[in-house]
Design a protein around this motif. Structure first.
Motif, PDB file in Angstrom:
ATOM      1  N   GLY A   1       1.646   6.472   6.753  1.00  0.00           N
ATOM      2  CA  GLY A   1       0.338   6.297   6.139  1.00  0.00           C
ATOM      3  C   GLY A   1      -0.774   6.900   6.975  1.00  0.00           C
TER       4      GLY A   1
ATOM      5  N   LYS B   1       0.842  -1.190   0.000  1.00  0.00           N
ATOM      6  CA  LYS B   1       0.000   0.000   0.000  1.00  0.00           C
ATOM      7  C   LYS B   1       0.882   1.246   0.000  1.00  0.00           C
ATOM      8  CE  LYS B   1      -4.231   1.855   1.914  1.00  0.00           C
ATOM      9  NZ  LYS B   1      -5.322   1.682   2.897  1.00  0.00           N
TER      10      LYS B   1
ATOM     11  N   GLN C   1      -4.473   2.413   8.113  1.00  0.00           N
ATOM     12  CA  GLN C   1      -3.122   2.457   7.547  1.00  0.00           C
ATOM     13  C   GLN C   1      -2.146   1.643   8.399  1.00  0.00           C
ATOM     14  OE1 GLN C   1      -3.408   3.686   4.649  1.00  0.00           O
ATOM     15  NE2 GLN C   1      -5.440   4.462   5.210  1.00  0.00           N
TER      16      GLN C   1
ATOM     17  N   VAL D   1      -2.910   5.560  -0.403  1.00  0.00           N
ATOM     18  CA  VAL D   1      -3.483   6.205   0.784  1.00  0.00           C
ATOM     19  C   VAL D   1      -4.136   7.523   0.398  1.00  0.00           C
ATOM     20  CG1 VAL D   1      -3.004   7.124   3.083  1.00  0.00           C
ATOM     21  CG2 VAL D   1      -1.728   5.144   2.254  1.00  0.00           C
TER      22      VAL D   1
ATOM     23  N   GLY E   1      -3.088   9.788   5.508  1.00  0.00           N
ATOM     24  CA  GLY E   1      -4.525   9.549   5.446  1.00  0.00           C
ATOM     25  C   GLY E   1      -5.310  10.553   6.252  1.00  0.00           C
TER      26      GLY E   1
END
Length: 254
Positions: A134, A16, A129, A21, A138
């Motif tokens: 992250g 990811k 996350q 994100v 986010g």
């Protein structure tokens, strides 16, 4: 849910990357931000001025609490009672803040500004996350996108209240809760988490007709400690039963 007090700092874990994100955060911000139209229309229809409507979105920025306030006013409720209901509904953000403060680990000077964006949607995106980077991306992208779009659509909704008409026909008032549930559902992986969610729904919906606005949400929060307590009692019972069987087996061998 899995405790995350020490997150890795890397930007791409478990496939990811940062771009994913940002994409998810923008999607949530845009989808929920459109609900500002419904709030602007509802607020103007309840008798609040354009300045009062925009001030609520700029300063309060808690979505459901804003709807609860203007909805109570539109129904002819006492302003103090309406404000109290909105306050109780917004208390949940304080609990979100306790969790996010550990995950974000922001400098002290930034925390008061970040607190303005501690809401359902930013919390859901942040908790999804796997890394601290992250979480911060986010939270920031969701908060910024939603704050800007929510306030813009609030203004447009208040200005065009008469042209927009009935917000229920547009379904905008359901956009925020629908997106939040869609974010939350994939995070319910274990039986305990699903049980907590189901009990919370039953408590929240069951108490809506009998308790003031905002209070059922707080009562629904009791689902987690109740389920964990029951799980602990069941585990203790299983241990005691096992010990009794072992003791019985030992006596039989003698």
């Amino acid at each position: 849910m899995t405790e995350q007090t020490a997150l890795p700092e890397t930007g791409a874990v478990e496939g990811k990357p940062d771009a994913a994100v940002v994409r998810d955060a923008l999607g949530v911000g845009v989808a929920v931000g459109l609900s500002g139209f419904a709030f602007g229309v509802t607020s103007a229809g309840s008798g609040l001025t354009l300045a009062q409507t925009c001030a609520l979105s700029l300063l309060v920025f808690t979505g459901a609490s804003q709807f609860a306030l203007v909805g109570a006013l539109a129904a002819g409720g006492n302003p103090l009672t309406a404000a109290a209901g909105a306050f109780f509904l917004g208390v949940r953000n304080a609990f979100y803040g306790l969790r996010l403060s550990q995950l974000l680990a922001l400098p002290r000077a930034v925390r008061p500004f970040a607190a303005q964006w501690v809401i359902d949607e930013t919390t859901a995106v942040a908790l999804a996350q796997p890394t601290r980077r992250g979480v911060r991306i986010g939270f920031t992208v969701t908060g910024l996108t939603l704050y800007l779009l929510w306030n813009l659509t609030t203004l447009l909704g208040a200005l065009g209240a008469e042209a927009i008409g009935d917000t229920a026909a547009w379904g905008l008032d359901a956009a925020g809760p629908a997106v939040f549930l869609a974010l939350l559902a994939p995070m319910l992986r274990s039986t305990t988490e699903r049980t907590v969610a189901g009990l919370a729904v039953l408590l929240g919906l069951g108490l809506l007709p009998v308790l003031p606005a905002g209070v059922p949400v707080l009562v629904a929060a009791l689902a987690a400690p109740l389920v964990l307590w029951a799980r602990g009692r069941r585990a203790e019972g299983a241990v005691e039963h096992r010990d009794d069987r072992e003791a019985s087996a030992g006596e039989g061998e003698r």
